[in-house]
Design an enzyme around this catalytic site. Structure first.
Site, PDB file in Angstrom:
ATOM      1  N   ARG A   1     -20.830  38.494 -58.394  1.00  0.00           N
ATOM      2  CA  ARG A   1     -20.577  39.162 -57.108  1.00  0.00           C
ATOM      3  C   ARG A   1     -19.529  40.262 -57.278  1.00  0.00           C
ATOM      4  O   ARG A   1     -19.706  41.379 -56.796  1.00  0.00           O
ATOM      5  CB  ARG A   1     -20.121  38.144 -56.066  1.00  0.00           C
ATOM      6  CG  ARG A   1     -21.237  37.439 -55.305  1.00  0.00           C
ATOM      7  CD  ARG A   1     -22.258  36.757 -56.200  1.00  0.00           C
ATOM      8  NE  ARG A   1     -23.244  35.980 -55.444  1.00  0.00           N
ATOM      9  CZ  ARG A   1     -23.122  34.682 -55.182  1.00  0.00           C
ATOM     10  NH1 ARG A   1     -22.065  33.983 -55.615  1.00  0.00           N
ATOM     11  NH2 ARG A   1     -24.068  34.054 -54.522  1.00  0.00           N
TER      12      ARG A   1
ATOM     13  N   ASP B   1     -26.581  37.000 -60.654  1.00  0.00           N
ATOM     14  CA  ASP B   1     -26.880  36.700 -59.254  1.00  0.00           C
ATOM     15  C   ASP B   1     -27.560  37.915 -58.636  1.00  0.00           C
ATOM     16  O   ASP B   1     -27.827  38.908 -59.320  1.00  0.00           O
ATOM     17  CB  ASP B   1     -25.615  36.310 -58.478  1.00  0.00           C
ATOM     18  CG  ASP B   1     -25.895  35.238 -57.432  1.00  0.00           C
ATOM     19  OD1 ASP B   1     -26.645  35.528 -56.485  1.00  0.00           O
ATOM     20  OD2 ASP B   1     -25.386  34.116 -57.566  1.00  0.00           O
TER      21      ASP B   1
ATOM     22  N   HIS C   1     -31.809  33.734 -56.475  1.00  0.00           N
ATOM     23  CA  HIS C   1     -30.669  34.599 -56.797  1.00  0.00           C
ATOM     24  C   HIS C   1     -31.036  35.600 -57.897  1.00  0.00           C
ATOM     25  O   HIS C   1     -30.221  35.885 -58.784  1.00  0.00           O
ATOM     26  CB  HIS C   1     -29.467  33.751 -57.221  1.00  0.00           C
ATOM     27  CG  HIS C   1     -28.835  32.995 -56.095  1.00  0.00           C
ATOM     28  ND1 HIS C   1     -27.959  33.585 -55.196  1.00  0.00           N
ATOM     29  CD2 HIS C   1     -28.947  31.699 -55.730  1.00  0.00           C
ATOM     30  CE1 HIS C   1     -27.563  32.672 -54.315  1.00  0.00           C
ATOM     31  NE2 HIS C   1     -28.154  31.527 -54.608  1.00  0.00           N
TER      32      HIS C   1
ATOM     33  N   GLU D   1     -30.514  27.318 -54.011  1.00  0.00           N
ATOM     34  CA  GLU D   1     -30.780  28.259 -52.921  1.00  0.00           C
ATOM     35  C   GLU D   1     -31.970  29.184 -53.210  1.00  0.00           C
ATOM     36  O   GLU D   1     -31.877  30.404 -53.101  1.00  0.00           O
ATOM     37  CB  GLU D   1     -29.520  29.080 -52.629  1.00  0.00           C
ATOM     38  CG  GLU D   1     -28.350  28.226 -52.156  1.00  0.00           C
ATOM     39  CD  GLU D   1     -27.082  29.001 -51.890  1.00  0.00           C
ATOM     40  OE1 GLU D   1     -26.283  28.561 -51.058  1.00  0.00           O
ATOM     41  OE2 GLU D   1     -26.869  30.052 -52.535  1.00  0.00           O
TER      42      GLU D   1
ATOM     43  N   TRP E   1     -22.895  20.154 -55.777  1.00  0.00           N
ATOM     44  CA  TRP E   1     -21.989  20.893 -54.902  1.00  0.00           C
ATOM     45  C   TRP E   1     -22.108  20.472 -53.441  1.00  0.00           C
ATOM     46  O   TRP E   1     -21.242  20.790 -52.637  1.00  0.00           O
ATOM     47  CB  TRP E   1     -22.235  22.402 -55.033  1.00  0.00           C
ATOM     48  CG  TRP E   1     -23.554  22.913 -54.557  1.00  0.00           C
ATOM     49  CD1 TRP E   1     -24.737  22.883 -55.222  1.00  0.00           C
ATOM     50  CD2 TRP E   1     -23.836  23.576 -53.314  1.00  0.00           C
ATOM     51  NE1 TRP E   1     -25.735  23.473 -54.482  1.00  0.00           N
ATOM     52  CE2 TRP E   1     -25.211  23.912 -53.310  1.00  0.00           C
ATOM     53  CE3 TRP E   1     -23.046  23.922 -52.207  1.00  0.00           C
ATOM     54  CZ2 TRP E   1     -25.817  24.569 -52.237  1.00  0.00           C
ATOM     55  CZ3 TRP E   1     -23.656  24.581 -51.139  1.00  0.00           C
ATOM     56  CH2 TRP E   1     -25.020  24.902 -51.158  1.00  0.00           C
TER      57      TRP E   1
ATOM     58  N   TYR F   1     -14.095  24.105 -53.817  1.00  0.00           N
ATOM     59  CA  TYR F   1     -14.448  25.516 -53.698  1.00  0.00           C
ATOM     60  C   TYR F   1     -13.200  26.315 -53.331  1.00  0.00           C
ATOM     61  O   TYR F   1     -12.744  26.289 -52.185  1.00  0.00           O
ATOM     62  CB  TYR F   1     -15.543  25.703 -52.647  1.00  0.00           C
ATOM     63  CG  TYR F   1     -16.942  25.573 -53.196  1.00  0.00           C
ATOM     64  CD1 TYR F   1     -17.260  24.608 -54.152  1.00  0.00           C
ATOM     65  CD2 TYR F   1     -17.957  26.415 -52.763  1.00  0.00           C
ATOM     66  CE1 TYR F   1     -18.540  24.492 -54.659  1.00  0.00           C
ATOM     67  CE2 TYR F   1     -19.248  26.303 -53.255  1.00  0.00           C
ATOM     68  CZ  TYR F   1     -19.537  25.337 -54.203  1.00  0.00           C
ATOM     69  OH  TYR F   1     -20.809  25.236 -54.705  1.00  0.00           O
TER      70      TYR F   1
ATOM     71  N   ASP G   1     -12.784  29.488 -53.097  1.00  0.00           N
ATOM     72  CA  ASP G   1     -12.969  30.758 -52.408  1.00  0.00           C
ATOM     73  C   ASP G   1     -12.747  30.613 -50.909  1.00  0.00           C
ATOM     74  O   ASP G   1     -12.924  31.566 -50.162  1.00  0.00           O
ATOM     75  CB  ASP G   1     -14.363  31.332 -52.685  1.00  0.00           C
ATOM     76  CG  ASP G   1     -15.489  30.340 -52.408  1.00  0.00           C
ATOM     77  OD1 ASP G   1     -15.282  29.134 -52.614  1.00  0.00           O
ATOM     78  OD2 ASP G   1     -16.588  30.779 -52.007  1.00  0.00           O
TER      79      ASP G   1
ATOM     80  N   TRP H   1     -16.136  31.337 -56.236  1.00  0.00           N
ATOM     81  CA  TRP H   1     -17.173  32.318 -55.923  1.00  0.00           C
ATOM     82  C   TRP H   1     -16.502  33.600 -55.448  1.00  0.00           C
ATOM     83  O   TRP H   1     -15.502  33.567 -54.732  1.00  0.00           O
ATOM     84  CB  TRP H   1     -18.116  31.768 -54.857  1.00  0.00           C
ATOM     85  CG  TRP H   1     -18.790  30.494 -55.282  1.00  0.00           C
ATOM     86  CD1 TRP H   1     -18.490  29.230 -54.897  1.00  0.00           C
ATOM     87  CD2 TRP H   1     -19.877  30.370 -56.200  1.00  0.00           C
ATOM     88  NE1 TRP H   1     -19.319  28.318 -55.518  1.00  0.00           N
ATOM     89  CE2 TRP H   1     -20.185  29.000 -56.325  1.00  0.00           C
ATOM     90  CE3 TRP H   1     -20.632  31.295 -56.937  1.00  0.00           C
ATOM     91  CZ2 TRP H   1     -21.202  28.529 -57.149  1.00  0.00           C
ATOM     92  CZ3 TRP H   1     -21.665  30.824 -57.754  1.00  0.00           C
ATOM     93  CH2 TRP H   1     -21.931  29.464 -57.847  1.00  0.00           C
TER      94      TRP H   1
ATOM     95  N   GLU I   1     -17.568  36.521 -53.666  1.00  0.00           N
ATOM     96  CA  GLU I   1     -17.951  37.461 -52.611  1.00  0.00           C
ATOM     97  C   GLU I   1     -16.715  38.133 -52.001  1.00  0.00           C
ATOM     98  O   GLU I   1     -16.727  39.333 -51.716  1.00  0.00           O
ATOM     99  CB  GLU I   1     -18.729  36.744 -51.498  1.00  0.00           C
ATOM    100  CG  GLU I   1     -20.116  36.296 -51.900  1.00  0.00           C
ATOM    101  CD  GLU I   1     -20.145  34.848 -52.361  1.00  0.00           C
ATOM    102  OE1 GLU I   1     -21.184  34.193 -52.193  1.00  0.00           O
ATOM    103  OE2 GLU I   1     -19.119  34.379 -52.891  1.00  0.00           O
TER     104      GLU I   1
END
Length: 543
Positions: free
Chosen positions: A133, A162, A234, A295, A362, A387, A389, A437, A439
């Site tokens: 990301r 990704d 992804h 995902e 997760w 996590y 983030d 992560w 983002e």
């Protein structure tokens, strides 16, 4: 003056100070062990004998265990293996004090007398960095190897691909380097209904030589690099180079969330992925390759003629069966190379696993327990509380993040081996790790802020196999460990809250209290997860 034996982190199973100190400037022992010590402490001269030196040798004990004894006349490290020796040296550096973490210092130092005996409860202790990301340069990866080793962690999981970028050089397919490694701009803020973009290109990738360098540097410090190629979902960035092999989006995404751009589960796509993995393995000699599998939007597959034909050819009745087929095919290729596949827990639900597949979980304790009960080795990585983030508090000064908060105390509560599990289920837990992560982590300095000191709590939990003692953790951070992080150049979040230049302010990095994932909302979603069956269209933790 604070007793440094009381500030060690992770806290050892046994530590006791004895009064007095020892000053050393040389090392004695087997050349291979001496080399490991010099790598971590600096170019210490080799002594002819143990008297007045730091002596190092191998002895009995469990994997990665060690004993460190310091007296006025000398210091001795006894490790059960090379990993144990390295852990003992990391403990010794903490005892020396913050100066041991500054560049250009004199090798050796003054160590207070005492003894430490320790060993880990779990063999997989690590952290995941998402470099897809937002790209992090090679220097950052090398620095994070040192930070993980400082906390006696032994896995660096690199999320290398990704929708927003492919970060691995391909010499066989240079079109990947040309089009899949960068995006023309990046979404600003969190609100996707009316997104705005910064108009600034972002990208980068690691050459195979870069990745080989990182892997070698990590191995010298006892850390295994676990590369992740996240497929078949992804995949938008890869499809920018190979649009004929996918459905949905075929451009490098500018925003976040789940993309409909996924690889077709057909032999041609499997062949490409296996060739790319073979290239990667020329650079990173690792026992593990993470294939993602999370995902994945499968709704476009049945309408694609190639996919439909292949679906009929293998007798698949549901799109999710193709998801499992794809991952098993790539996993079989890895097995031929002597590597184990690692997958996110959705792949376990779609049958995208082999008997020795490691399932990285997760989405909470229930799915982890199902995978363990089914006989799979499990790596625990639940959103709450690993996590990193997510916000670290409810303070309005916190910068933009994906949701939360997940506090330091939350991270300290991480139980890698839940007490409610059976002994057989607990035995399948290899360990655990934190996730960062990216983002909303645009650069290295902010990565430091989000990861530390919460990673200190995760490190202690996975070392012990149980939640950290939070009051003790905070005391040790205040009395010694934060000073070590300062000396190491880590821009961590202070316990009291962000420094003025770490705060979100009122601009595009401002704290976003609305449209957020909270712990309660997350737990409500996890409770609705199916106990079994196909996850045809996964739901993101941010949706």
């Amino acid at each position: 003056m604070t007793d440094p034996y009381r500030t060690l982190l992770p806290a050892p199973r046994h530590a006791a100070s004895a009064g007095g100190s020892f000053t050393f400037g040389s090392v004695h022992g087997d050349p291979a062990l001496v080399e490991a010590v010099q790598l971590l402490l600096g170019p210490l001269p080799v002594a002819a004998g143990p008297e007045g030196a730091l002596s190092v040798r191998l002895g009995a004990g469990g994997p990665e265990s060690y004993r460190l004894q310091v007296s006025p006349g000398g210091a001795e490290i006894v490790g059960a293996d090379l990993a144990g020796v390295r852990h003992a040296v990391q403990t010794l550096k903490q005892l020396i004090g913050p100066a041991a973490y500054r560049a250009g210092g004199r090798p050796g130092g003054v160590v207070p007398c005492g003894e430490v005996e320790d060993e880990p409860a779990l063999g997989w202790r690590g952290g995941m960095l998402d470099v897809a990301r937002h790209f992090l340069d090679k220097r950052t990866l090398l620095r994070y190897v040192d930070l993980l080793a400082m906390h006696r962690m032994n896995r660096l999981h690199l999320h290398l691909t990704d929708d927003q970028g492919w970060r691995i050089e391909s010499r066989k397919y240079p079109e990947i380097n040309a089009v899949a490694t960068h995006r023309r701009e990046t979404m600003v803020g969190r609100f996707r209904t009316e997104p705005t973009f910064d108009g600034t290109p972002h990208g980068g990738y690691y050459t195979l030589d870069d990745l080989a360098e990182v892997a070698a540097y990590a191995a010298q410090r006892g850390i295994t690099v676990v590369p992740e190629i996240d497929l078949p979902g992804h995949a938008s960035a890869l499809l920018a180079a190979f649009p004929e092999l996918g459905t949905g989006a075929d451009e490098v995404l500018r925003g976040w969330g789940i993309s409909a751009g996924v690889l077709k589960p057909i032999p041609a796509a499997v062949k490409l992925v296996c060739e790319l993995i073979d290239e990667l393995l020329t650079a990173i000699d690792t026992p593990y390759v993470h294939l993602g599998g999370d995902e994945c939007v499968t709704t476009d597959w049945p309408g694609d003629p190639e996919v439909a034909a292949h679906m009929a050819a293998i007798g698949a009745e549901q799109p999710g069966e193709l998801h499992g087929w794809f991952l098993r095919e790539v996993g079989g290729h890895l097995a031929e190379r002597g590597k184990r596949m690692v997958v996110w827990d959705e792949a376990f639900q779609t049958g995208g696993v082999l008997p020795d597949t490691i399932v990285m979980c997760w989405r909470g304790d229930a799915i982890s327990r199902q995978a363990a009960a089914a006989g799979h080795d499990v790596v625990r990585a639940p959103v709450y509380p690993t996590y990193l983030d997510y916000d670290q508090s409810d303070l309005p000064e916190e910068p933009l993040s994906i949701g939360g908060p997940i506090t330091l105390e939350d991270s300290a509560s991480f139980a890698p081996l839940p007490e409610s599990w059976t002994d057989q289920e607990r035995a399948k837990v290899l360990g655990g790790q934190f996730q960062a992560w990216s983002e909303y982590i645009p650069h290295e300095r902010h990565l430091d802020y989000m990861v530390f000191p919460r990673a200190c709590a995760i490190a202690e939990a996975v070392w012990y196999g149980a939640p950290a003692d939070y009051p003790s953790l905070v005391e040790r951070l205040r009395e010694g460990h934060l000073a070590r992080l300062d000396a190491a150049g880590c821009a961590y979040r202070p316990l009291e809250g962000p420094l003025p230049w770490q705060a979100g302010g009122t601009g595009r990095r401002a704290h976003a209290p609305g449209n957020r994932t909270t712990k309660e909302r997350w737990l409500e979603w996890v409770a609705r997860l199916p106990d079994s069956g196909v996850v045809a269209k996964a739901t993101t933790h941010e949706s």
